[in-house]
Structure formats: structure tokens, C-alpha cells
Design a protein around this motif. Structure first.
Motif, PDB file in Angstrom:
ATOM      1  N   ARG A 159       0.853  -1.181   0.000  1.00 32.69           N
ATOM      2  CA  ARG A 159       0.000   0.000   0.000  1.00 32.69           C
ATOM      3  C   ARG A 159       0.891   1.233   0.000  1.00 32.69           C
ATOM      4  NH1 ARG A 159      -5.011  -1.598   4.086  1.00 32.69           N
ATOM      5  NH2 ARG A 159      -6.086  -2.965   2.600  1.00 32.69           N
ATOM      6  N   ASP A 160       0.471   2.273  -0.733  1.00 23.71           N
ATOM      7  CA  ASP A 160       1.281   3.474  -0.908  1.00 23.71           C
ATOM      8  C   ASP A 160       0.640   4.662  -0.193  1.00 23.71           C
ATOM      9  OD1 ASP A 160       3.388   2.589  -3.005  1.00 23.71           O
ATOM     10  OD2 ASP A 160       1.497   1.883  -3.831  1.00 23.71           O
ATOM     11  N   HIS A 161       1.508   5.514   0.345  1.00 22.66           N
ATOM     12  CA  HIS A 161       1.015   6.693   1.059  1.00 22.66           C
ATOM     13  C   HIS A 161       1.989   7.851   0.812  1.00 22.66           C
ATOM     14  CE1 HIS A 161      -0.950   9.059   4.197  1.00 22.66           C
ATOM     15  NE2 HIS A 161       0.256   9.339   4.681  1.00 22.66           N
ATOM     16  N   ASP A 162       1.457   9.006   0.400  1.00 21.80           N
ATOM     17  CA  ASP A 162       2.282  10.199   0.213  1.00 21.80           C
ATOM     18  C   ASP A 162       2.526  10.857   1.572  1.00 21.80           C
ATOM     19  OD1 ASP A 162       2.533   9.875  -2.469  1.00 21.80           O
ATOM     20  OD2 ASP A 162       1.067  11.394  -3.038  1.00 21.80           O
ATOM     21  N   LEU A 178       3.836  -1.230   3.732  1.00 19.49           N
ATOM     22  CA  LEU A 178       3.313   0.132   3.617  1.00 19.49           C
ATOM     23  C   LEU A 178       4.461   1.012   3.137  1.00 19.49           C
ATOM     24  CD1 LEU A 178       1.069   2.207   4.032  1.00 19.49           C
ATOM     25  CD2 LEU A 178       1.735   2.338   6.448  1.00 19.49           C
ATOM     26  N   PHE A 195       5.913   4.584   2.047  1.00 25.09           N
ATOM     27  CA  PHE A 195       5.735   6.036   2.145  1.00 25.09           C
ATOM     28  C   PHE A 195       6.574   6.715   1.057  1.00 25.09           C
ATOM     29  CE2 PHE A 195       4.849   4.498   6.420  1.00 25.09           C
ATOM     30  CZ  PHE A 195       3.706   5.202   6.760  1.00 25.09           C
TER      31      PHE A 195
END
Length: 327
Positions: free
Chosen positions: A112-115, A229, A231
Motif C-alpha cells: 500500500r502506498d502513502h504520500d 506500507l 511512504f
């Protein structure tokens, strides 16, 4: 009808090198694989059989000398012209890493990607972010095996002599259905709250990634590994300073008179303002950068500079010229 030789099937000469044979096979296999729009199951089968022969020195020698991979006398080829026990999918898996085959070994769930937005000062100094993460873990207590795929998550599709697999549409490739139970309050998943301390090192750049292992998509069947995860660091612009490599850059306006005579100025910096008398640099040249060493970004043993540039404002001439027309 004339049956093709292995050389004809791959489009190579009889004296082709091992690398030429391999290159020809890869090119044809990528085009003819049945999963491709240009795919042809029968031709794909032919080139796989041809490659099996020409990539094996003994089989190739037997074929060149006797016209058969086994040589005389010996067992005859199996159905379709393949050697006994030959599985055409084995070659493709070896050549392309099993890209079109079934999963091998423990399967990892997607990441899962998160800025992650930080300031330029955060990137200069480094920062620790304390974050609250909620992970939804499918409840394995109420997991019921999908009857359509018998828990495999895949369904077999037959295309002529070739068999392929695709994700089961009933369970969306998960191999199970989650019905809800008392253990998960009939929500079919359990929510877990985690406090994550994310350390962002000094010198981090825009676009860099930081990985929290195991906090991505969670397993939906026993034996699976959770995803990560990821970032993605997004460094925001600064109103006065900008970054170029490891250097910090600051630009300011200065009058022509001050550029010649010198002026005491204060340069903003993340370590605190820096007082400078421009007279120490002599007459300022707007084409030059003036360097303050060891005041840039730090990455390991490397330290950048602070580069100062000046936009010299020259005096405006108020002299007026009158244009006259000659007679």
C-alpha cells in the motif's frame, strides 16, 4: 504437408549459436503466448518444442545426425512431437520467471502506498513522525473455502492443448469467502490500531521512499505474507530557499550601489540566520554564486553548500530623448 524442423520453427539457421536460439525463442514466445493479444496456442507449442531440442546439446546433436532427439534406437517422441515427459510450460517459466504460471512459494500480498508531505526544513534536519495506523486483518476464524476454486483462488481455463489459470471470479482470487462471526463482531475483519514511529533521515529527497514492512495488505489465507506500507516522501517548496542536489540556494535583490560598496545582510537558514557583509566578497557579480561551505544538506559523509546569488538592480535613467525628423 511439410512439418517444420526446430530450426524453421524458430527461424534460425542450422549453425545458429546458443544465444541466437535463445533470442529467437524469447522474441517469438512473447508474441505468441496465448495470454497475449497476438497469441497462438498451437504455434506457441511448436516453438517451445523446438527450443527444448535446440537448447539441449545432446538433443540437438541427435536431431542433426539422426533427425530425432533420441537417436537410433530409442523411445519415440510423445504426442505432438514433444519428447516423452516434456512439459512446454517448464521452458517458459525458466525463461521468463514463471510470469504466466501459477504462484511459486509463499505469496506476498500487495503493498500500500502513502504520500508523506514534509517541509524543506524537515528534509534538511530530519524528523521523526509519530503516526497512528489502522490495519484491517481479514478474520481467518470465519474464513470459508471458496467452492468454485476449492480454495486455490485460481480457476483453470483450457485453450486447446494449453491450460492456464486466472483469478477465481467468485472469491476475487482470495480462495475463500468471509462470512462474519462473533470473533470479528460479524465485520469479517479485525481492526488493529498501531503507533508507528517513522524516522526520516536528514538529506532525504523528494520522491524517496520509506518502507514499513508488513503493514500493507494483510493475508487472506494461511501461509501468505503481508504486503508493505510504502511512504513516498513529498518535499514542499520553501518561500525563500530551494534545493539543488545537496546545495541550498538563496537569491536576493541588491542595489547597484550596495553591490559595489558592500552591504550587511542576513541570510535565512535552517540552522539560524547567517550575518554577512557583502564587502567581504568584493564587487558583486550577478552571474556568480557566492559560497558558504558546509551549510547545505547532509547525506552520510557528504555535505552541501549554501549558494547565494544576487539580482543587481541598476539605477533607472530619467534622461529623455526627443526624436526629431530630418528635413
Amino acid at each position: 504437408m511439410h512439418s517444420q524442423t526446430p530450426y524453421e520453427a524458430l527461424g534460425v539457421q542450422k549453425g545458429a549459436t546458443e544465444e541466437e536460439v535463445k533470442k529467437a525463442y524469447r522474441k517469438l514466445a512473447l508474441r505468441l503466448h496465448p495470454d497475449k493479444p497476438t497469441g497462438d496456442a498451437e504455434k506457441f507449442k511448436e516453438i517451445q518444442g523446438a527450443y527444448d531440442i535446440l537448447s539441449d546439446p545432446q538433443k540437438r546433436q541427435n536431431f542433426d545426425q539422426w533427425g530425432t532427439v533420441d537417436g537410433p534406437p530409442g523411445p519415440q517422441a510423445g504426442p505432438g512431437g514433444f519428447p516423452p515427459g516434456f512439459n512446454p510450460n517448464d521452458i517458459f517459466a525458466q525463461m521468463f520467471g514463471g510470469a504466466f504460471g501459477g504462484p511459486r512459494g509463499p505469496q506476498k500480498r500487495p503493498n500500500r502506498d502513502h504520500d508523506l508531505k514534509i517541509t524543506l526544513e524537515d528534509a534538511y534536519k530530519g524528523i521523526t513522525k509519530n503516526m497512528k495506523i489502522t490495519i484491517g486483518k481479514p478474520c481467518l476464524n470465519c474464513r470459508k473455502q471458496c467452492q468454485a476454486c476449492r480454495g486455490s483462488g485460481m480457476q483453470h481455463v483450457q485453450m486447446g492443448p494449453m491450460a492456464f489459470q486466472q483469478p477465481c471470479p467468485q472469491c476475487e482470487g482470495q480462495g475463500a469467502m468471509f462470512t462474519g462471526c462473533d470473533s470479528c463482531s460479524h465485520k469479517r475483519k479485525k481492526l488493529e490500531q498501531l503507533n508507528l514511529e517513522l524516522k526520516i533521515p536528514p538529506g532525504v529527497e523528494d520522491g524517496n521512499t520509506l518502507v514499513a514492512h508488513g503493514l500493507g495488505e494483510q493475508p487472506v489465507r494461511p501461509g501468505e505474507e503481508p504486503g508493505d506500507l510504502v511512504f513516498h516522501v513529498r518535499v514542499q517548496t520553501h518561500p525563500e530557499l530551494m534545493r539543488q542536489g545537496l546545495d541550498l540556494v538563496w537569491s536576493t535583490k541588491i542595489s547597484f550601489e550596495d553591490s559595489v560598496n558592500g552591504k550587511k545582510i542576513q541570510i535565512p537558514h535552517f540552522d539560524g540566520p547567517i550575518d554577512v557583509d557583502t564587502a567581504d566578497w568584493g564587487v558583486l557579480d550577478p552571474r556568480e554564486d557566492y559560497i558558504i561551505p558546509m551549510k547545505g544538506f547532509k547525506q552520510g559523509d557528504n555535505v552541501g553548500r549554501l549558494r547565494v546569488s544576487f539580482n543587481v538592480i541598476y539605477p533607472y535613467s530619467k534622461t529623455k530623448f526627443k526624436l526629431t525628423r530630418e528635413p
